[in-house]
Design a protein around this motif. Structure first.
Motif, PDB file in Angstrom:
ATOM      1  N   THR A 160      -6.076  27.885  17.532  1.00 42.94           N
ATOM      2  CA  THR A 160      -7.011  28.426  16.863  1.00 42.94           C
ATOM      3  C   THR A 160      -7.103  30.171  16.988  1.00 42.94           C
ATOM      4  O   THR A 160      -6.903  30.822  16.038  1.00 42.94           O
ATOM      5  N   VAL A 161      -6.968  30.652  18.309  1.00 44.68           N
ATOM      6  CA  VAL A 161      -7.383  31.929  18.470  1.00 44.68           C
ATOM      7  C   VAL A 161      -6.225  32.699  18.052  1.00 44.68           C
ATOM      8  O   VAL A 161      -6.103  33.635  17.536  1.00 44.68           O
ATOM      9  N   ASN A 162      -4.740  32.001  18.472  1.00 43.23           N
ATOM     10  CA  ASN A 162      -3.655  32.736  18.261  1.00 43.23           C
ATOM     11  C   ASN A 162      -3.333  32.736  16.824  1.00 43.23           C
ATOM     12  O   ASN A 162      -3.029  33.773  16.124  1.00 43.23           O
ATOM     13  N   LYS A 163      -3.815  31.773  16.029  1.00 38.98           N
ATOM     14  CA  LYS A 163      -3.726  31.642  14.642  1.00 38.98           C
ATOM     15  C   LYS A 163      -4.468  32.686  13.843  1.00 38.98           C
ATOM     16  O   LYS A 163      -3.982  33.497  12.976  1.00 38.98           O
ATOM     17  N   GLU A 164      -5.723  32.770  14.378  1.00 35.48           N
ATOM     18  CA  GLU A 164      -6.594  33.926  14.065  1.00 35.48           C
ATOM     19  C   GLU A 164      -6.167  35.408  14.367  1.00 35.48           C
ATOM     20  O   GLU A 164      -6.239  36.284  13.535  1.00 35.48           O
ATOM     21  N   GLN A 165      -5.563  35.654  15.465  1.00 42.47           N
ATOM     22  CA  GLN A 165      -5.011  36.996  15.852  1.00 42.47           C
ATOM     23  C   GLN A 165      -3.913  37.192  15.105  1.00 42.47           C
ATOM     24  O   GLN A 165      -3.760  38.201  14.421  1.00 42.47           O
ATOM     25  N   ALA A 166      -3.094  36.132  14.637  1.00 42.42           N
ATOM     26  CA  ALA A 166      -1.881  36.561  13.613  1.00 42.42           C
ATOM     27  C   ALA A 166      -2.278  36.807  12.395  1.00 42.42           C
ATOM     28  O   ALA A 166      -1.706  37.668  11.790  1.00 42.42           O
ATOM     29  N   ARG A 167      -3.401  36.161  11.837  1.00 39.38           N
ATOM     30  CA  ARG A 167      -3.840  36.422  10.662  1.00 39.38           C
ATOM     31  C   ARG A 167      -4.363  37.868  10.497  1.00 39.38           C
ATOM     32  O   ARG A 167      -4.329  38.616   9.382  1.00 39.38           O
ATOM     33  N   LYS A 168      -4.941  38.443  11.469  1.00 40.35           N
ATOM     34  CA  LYS A 168      -5.644  39.672  11.291  1.00 40.35           C
ATOM     35  C   LYS A 168      -4.277  40.737  11.914  1.00 40.35           C
ATOM     36  O   LYS A 168      -4.705  41.738  11.675  1.00 40.35           O
ATOM     37  N   GLY A 169      -3.446  40.339  12.333  1.00 34.76           N
ATOM     38  CA  GLY A 169      -2.469  41.185  12.611  1.00 34.76           C
ATOM     39  C   GLY A 169      -2.293  41.563  14.229  1.00 34.76           C
ATOM     40  O   GLY A 169      -1.834  42.571  14.587  1.00 34.76           O
ATOM     41  N   GLN A 200     -14.272  32.736  21.482  1.00 34.02           N
ATOM     42  CA  GLN A 200     -13.903  31.832  20.615  1.00 34.02           C
ATOM     43  C   GLN A 200     -13.083  30.791  20.905  1.00 34.02           C
ATOM     44  O   GLN A 200     -13.313  29.613  20.622  1.00 34.02           O
ATOM     45  N   TYR A 201     -12.368  30.968  22.026  1.00 33.80           N
ATOM     46  CA  TYR A 201     -11.284  30.108  22.627  1.00 33.80           C
ATOM     47  C   TYR A 201     -12.264  29.037  23.325  1.00 33.80           C
ATOM     48  O   TYR A 201     -12.413  27.704  23.143  1.00 33.80           O
ATOM     49  N   ASP A 202     -13.490  29.650  24.193  1.00 35.96           N
ATOM     50  CA  ASP A 202     -14.272  28.724  24.820  1.00 35.96           C
ATOM     51  C   ASP A 202     -15.067  27.856  23.767  1.00 35.96           C
ATOM     52  O   ASP A 202     -15.531  26.836  24.264  1.00 35.96           O
ATOM     53  N   GLN A 203     -15.676  28.360  22.606  1.00 37.48           N
ATOM     54  CA  GLN A 203     -16.388  27.725  21.683  1.00 37.48           C
ATOM     55  C   GLN A 203     -15.464  26.407  21.077  1.00 37.48           C
ATOM     56  O   GLN A 203     -15.987  25.343  21.149  1.00 37.48           O
ATOM     57  N   VAL A 204     -14.351  26.922  20.847  1.00 32.99           N
ATOM     58  CA  VAL A 204     -13.510  25.620  20.149  1.00 32.99           C
ATOM     59  C   VAL A 204     -13.252  24.661  21.291  1.00 32.99           C
ATOM     60  O   VAL A 204     -13.241  23.664  20.857  1.00 32.99           O
ATOM     61  N   LYS A 205     -13.069  25.095  22.256  1.00 37.75           N
ATOM     62  CA  LYS A 205     -12.586  24.068  23.461  1.00 37.75           C
ATOM     63  C   LYS A 205     -13.616  23.162  23.658  1.00 37.75           C
ATOM     64  O   LYS A 205     -13.616  22.104  23.674  1.00 37.75           O
ATOM     65  N   ASP A 265      -4.166  39.227  26.962  1.00 31.29           N
ATOM     66  CA  ASP A 265      -3.996  40.064  25.828  1.00 31.29           C
ATOM     67  C   ASP A 265      -5.197  39.784  24.883  1.00 31.29           C
ATOM     68  O   ASP A 265      -5.263  40.360  23.754  1.00 31.29           O
ATOM     69  N   TRP A 266      -6.133  38.844  25.117  1.00 32.39           N
ATOM     70  CA  TRP A 266      -7.080  38.457  24.207  1.00 32.39           C
ATOM     71  C   TRP A 266      -8.245  39.338  24.345  1.00 32.39           C
ATOM     72  O   TRP A 266      -8.869  39.805  25.457  1.00 32.39           O
ATOM     73  N   SER A 267      -8.907  39.644  23.309  1.00 28.61           N
ATOM     74  CA  SER A 267     -10.275  40.625  23.370  1.00 28.61           C
ATOM     75  C   SER A 267     -11.394  39.278  23.713  1.00 28.61           C
ATOM     76  O   SER A 267     -11.382  38.349  23.867  1.00 28.61           O
ATOM     77  N   ASP A 268     -12.505  40.119  24.022  1.00 28.19           N
ATOM     78  CA  ASP A 268     -13.606  39.145  24.694  1.00 28.19           C
ATOM     79  C   ASP A 268     -13.980  38.444  23.520  1.00 28.19           C
ATOM     80  O   ASP A 268     -14.235  37.301  23.768  1.00 28.19           O
ATOM     81  N   LYS A 269     -13.805  38.942  22.206  1.00 23.15           N
ATOM     82  CA  LYS A 269     -14.167  37.906  21.164  1.00 23.15           C
ATOM     83  C   LYS A 269     -13.231  36.779  20.962  1.00 23.15           C
ATOM     84  O   LYS A 269     -13.765  35.452  20.877  1.00 23.15           O
ATOM     85  N   SER A 270     -12.089  37.053  21.386  1.00 24.00           N
ATOM     86  CA  SER A 270     -11.010  35.911  21.341  1.00 24.00           C
ATOM     87  C   SER A 270     -11.357  34.993  22.233  1.00 24.00           C
ATOM     88  O   SER A 270     -11.173  33.562  22.068  1.00 24.00           O
ATOM     89  N   GLU A 271     -11.699  35.305  23.593  1.00 24.44           N
ATOM     90  CA  GLU A 271     -11.952  34.574  24.674  1.00 24.44           C
ATOM     91  C   GLU A 271     -13.168  33.647  24.569  1.00 24.44           C
ATOM     92  O   GLU A 271     -13.203  32.611  24.682  1.00 24.44           O
TER      93      GLU A 271
END
Length: 57
Positions: A39-48, A14-19, A6-12
């Motif tokens: 981190t990615v899930n928190k950002e997604q939740a913040r953005k809705g 971000q995940y790789d960079q944070v990891k 369910d993650w967008s390319d941007k979220s993926e």
């Protein structure tokens, strides 16, 4: 590894960079993956963008 279907390319990216950043700071793969997913899930939740926010008990 979290379900990234369910993650967008941007979220993926971000995940790789944070990891990678967490690994460079000396965390294990499991710790780095967990931090990145949180981190990615928190950002997604913040953005809705998240379907549902589940808090860790």
């Amino acid at each position: 590894m979290p379900d990234k279907a369910d993650w967008s390319d941007k979220s993926e990216r971000q995940y790789d960079q944070v990891k990678e950043s967490e690994r460079q700071m000396g965390k294990t793969d499991a710790e780095a993956e967990e931090s990145a997913a949180l981190t990615v899930n928190k950002e997604q939740a913040r953005k809705g963008d998240a379907k549902e926010v589940v808090e860790n008990e």
